[in-house]
Structures are given as C-alpha cells and as structure tokens.
Enzyme design. Sequence first.
Site, mmCIF file in Angstrom:
data_model
loop_
_atom_site.group_PDB
_atom_site.id
_atom_site.type_symbol
_atom_site.label_atom_id
_atom_site.label_comp_id
_atom_site.label_asym_id
_atom_site.label_seq_id
_atom_site.Cartn_x
_atom_site.Cartn_y
_atom_site.Cartn_z
ATOM 1 N N ASP A 30 0.661 -1.184 0.164
ATOM 2 C CA ASP A 30 0.138 -0.126 -0.160
ATOM 3 C C ASP A 30 0.900 1.224 -0.171
ATOM 4 O O ASP A 30 0.328 2.136 -0.116
ATOM 5 C CB ASP A 30 -0.996 -0.020 1.180
ATOM 6 C CG ASP A 30 -0.334 0.143 2.405
ATOM 7 O OD1 ASP A 30 0.819 0.265 2.375
ATOM 8 O OD2 ASP A 30 -1.042 -0.167 3.547
ATOM 9 N N SER A 170 4.877 -6.624 7.384
ATOM 10 C CA SER A 170 5.027 -5.027 8.092
ATOM 11 C C SER A 170 6.352 -4.722 8.724
ATOM 12 O O SER A 170 6.588 -5.741 9.515
ATOM 13 C CB SER A 170 3.885 -4.652 8.570
ATOM 14 O OG SER A 170 2.531 -4.853 7.994
#
Length: 340
Positions: A30, A170
Amino acid sequence: MRFPSILTGAAITLFFSGVCNGVNILMSNDDGFGSGNLRQLYDMLTGVGHNVYIVAPALQQSGQGGRVDFTTEANLTGPTQYNLVAGGAPSIGADPIDSHIWYYNGTPAACIFVGLDYVLPKFADFAVPDLVLTGPNYGTNLGPFVWTLSGTAGAAYAATARSIPAIAISGSNTAVPYYEVDGPDHDAHRVASVSFKIVEAIIKSSPPKHSILPLGYGINVNIPPLDDNHESVPVVQTRMTGGAEVDEAVPGKTPGTFTWANLSPRAAGVNQCLNGDCDLPGETEVVAAGKIALSLYTVDYTAPTTPRTNSLMQRLTKLTGWTGGKEGGKKGGHSRRWRA
C-alpha cells in the site's frame, strides 16, 4: 508471558513440511510501487530464481484496508510516486526499467485483482501465482483493528479470498524510495532481508505439489525495529489479539475537525481471546519485546461455537421462536437456520 519461537527448529517443519523452489509470486503493497522495502524484497526473491511480478499502487495508498477502488481515468492525472512515471501516462503500465514491475492507479486490493485478472494473464508466463506477498509495509500492522485498516493486509486478504496463499509483511522502518537504499546497513535492506528469510522458509518447507499454505489461510508478519543483529531476531507464533490498540476520535487543530489517537486504556473488544489458541501471545506485545510476530489468519472467521454463542442462541430461540441446529454441511460441521 510465554513467547514460543518458530521458524527456528522443528515447529515450522511440523506445520510446513517438504521442499519447493522457484515459485511464481505476485507482489503488492500500500506504500506504492516505488517503495524501497518492496523493491529490495523483489530483488532478493528474483535473485534466487523466483518468478516475481509486482502490481502496486501508482501512489501511496495506506489505510485503505480491503477497499477495492478502480480508477475511472484512462490516464494519470499527475505523476506517480517519486515521479517515476509522468502524468498523462496510462493509468496502468510497467515501470520504465523493469517490465515485471507494474503500477496501477487504484487501491491495494484493486491492484491484486488487476494483477490476477489483467497483468499476469496477458504479460506474464503464469496466470495464477503460487503465492501473493504484500509489503514489507512501512510501519507495523498489529492487532485485529489495524488488520482491517491496513491496505497491506487488505491486499493479502483479497488474494486469500481468491484461493491464493498470501503473506502480509510489515516492518518498523520509515518510507524511502527504492533508489535511495544504499547498502545492507539500510533499514529497508534489513527489513527485506528478514522478510526474505521468512518467505523462503515457508516456500521451501511447503509440501511438494501442494499449495504453499492451506486453502483459505494466510499469514500476517510484523517486524520490530532492526539493528546489526537483525539476522538473529527470533520469529514467534502469535495471535492478533493481546495488547492491541484501537482508535478514538480526538479534536483536530481546526474547530470541527477530528483526527485519531490510540484509545487508552486499550479496548477489551480487540483484546479478548474468543477463538483459537489463547496460550499464544499477542503480536503487539511480541513486537514490543523486539521479536518478529507471525500470526496465521483464515477467511472463515465466522460461526464461533462457544458458551457465549450458545447462550445467545438459546435466548433468541426462547424469545423469538427462531430455530437453530445441525443441518447440512460436511461431516463434523453444522449450520444454523433462523426462521422468523
């Protein structure tokens, strides 16, 4: 708190056993297709022989969750991230320096679908990837609330819903263009290196001629801040709940506006163990302890059967006349039918 380490011995072998090499991978994120984290991991995976394509947002798209937003514009109304592609170019296209790296002017989940249904069938030598990787993201995505908020997680979930194994990753570093990553001591390289080791362990230990992950399952990985000893950071199997945060609305600087803050004390709603193994530590507290959290997730998170749900159904049955019971489904399963 007990921190069971995995990917360091027999535990990972028991869950993923076998050997698999040179797989077809679709990557996204993203943070945008120019992300240093994304490109570093891409280089490492292609460097050992994996066939990898990237389809990622033309611009930064954090916080979109699983939102699927396809652009209605045929052309970019402005330049892409880091001016890698000029405004006016098509809204989808390959990076000028690598035909395996694609941008699309849409949300992360939309990029997954565009990759699966357009880029791979038309331009790759495989149509369905063996694995979808999203990230590594800039910043962790910890806990069930952030899981639904994260575009990195939403993109992985979109792939899992399409029956494709997915891993969302992440890190704890800050945003950087790929062309500013200047060596192995850079945070983006460290995050990618740790991510690479985890992905390779899962790929290589998957059963031959079988899916890398069981149908409907995916993995959420969160990496703490890393230093020179990053190669020795343990990986711990976790659950999403436990020490997790949720947002609250707080007044902004301009009257009538709001922004977010972490709710304190933390909400019980995202920290109550309702299903699964309650002995596993929460991923939030594991990352805070400097360890890597690995949480398994499944798209079938419905229909928990607990004393709480049984009590609820008994109350509804008594009050409304609705009926519930075992009906249909496969052996060992059951469904409930509500009739007014």
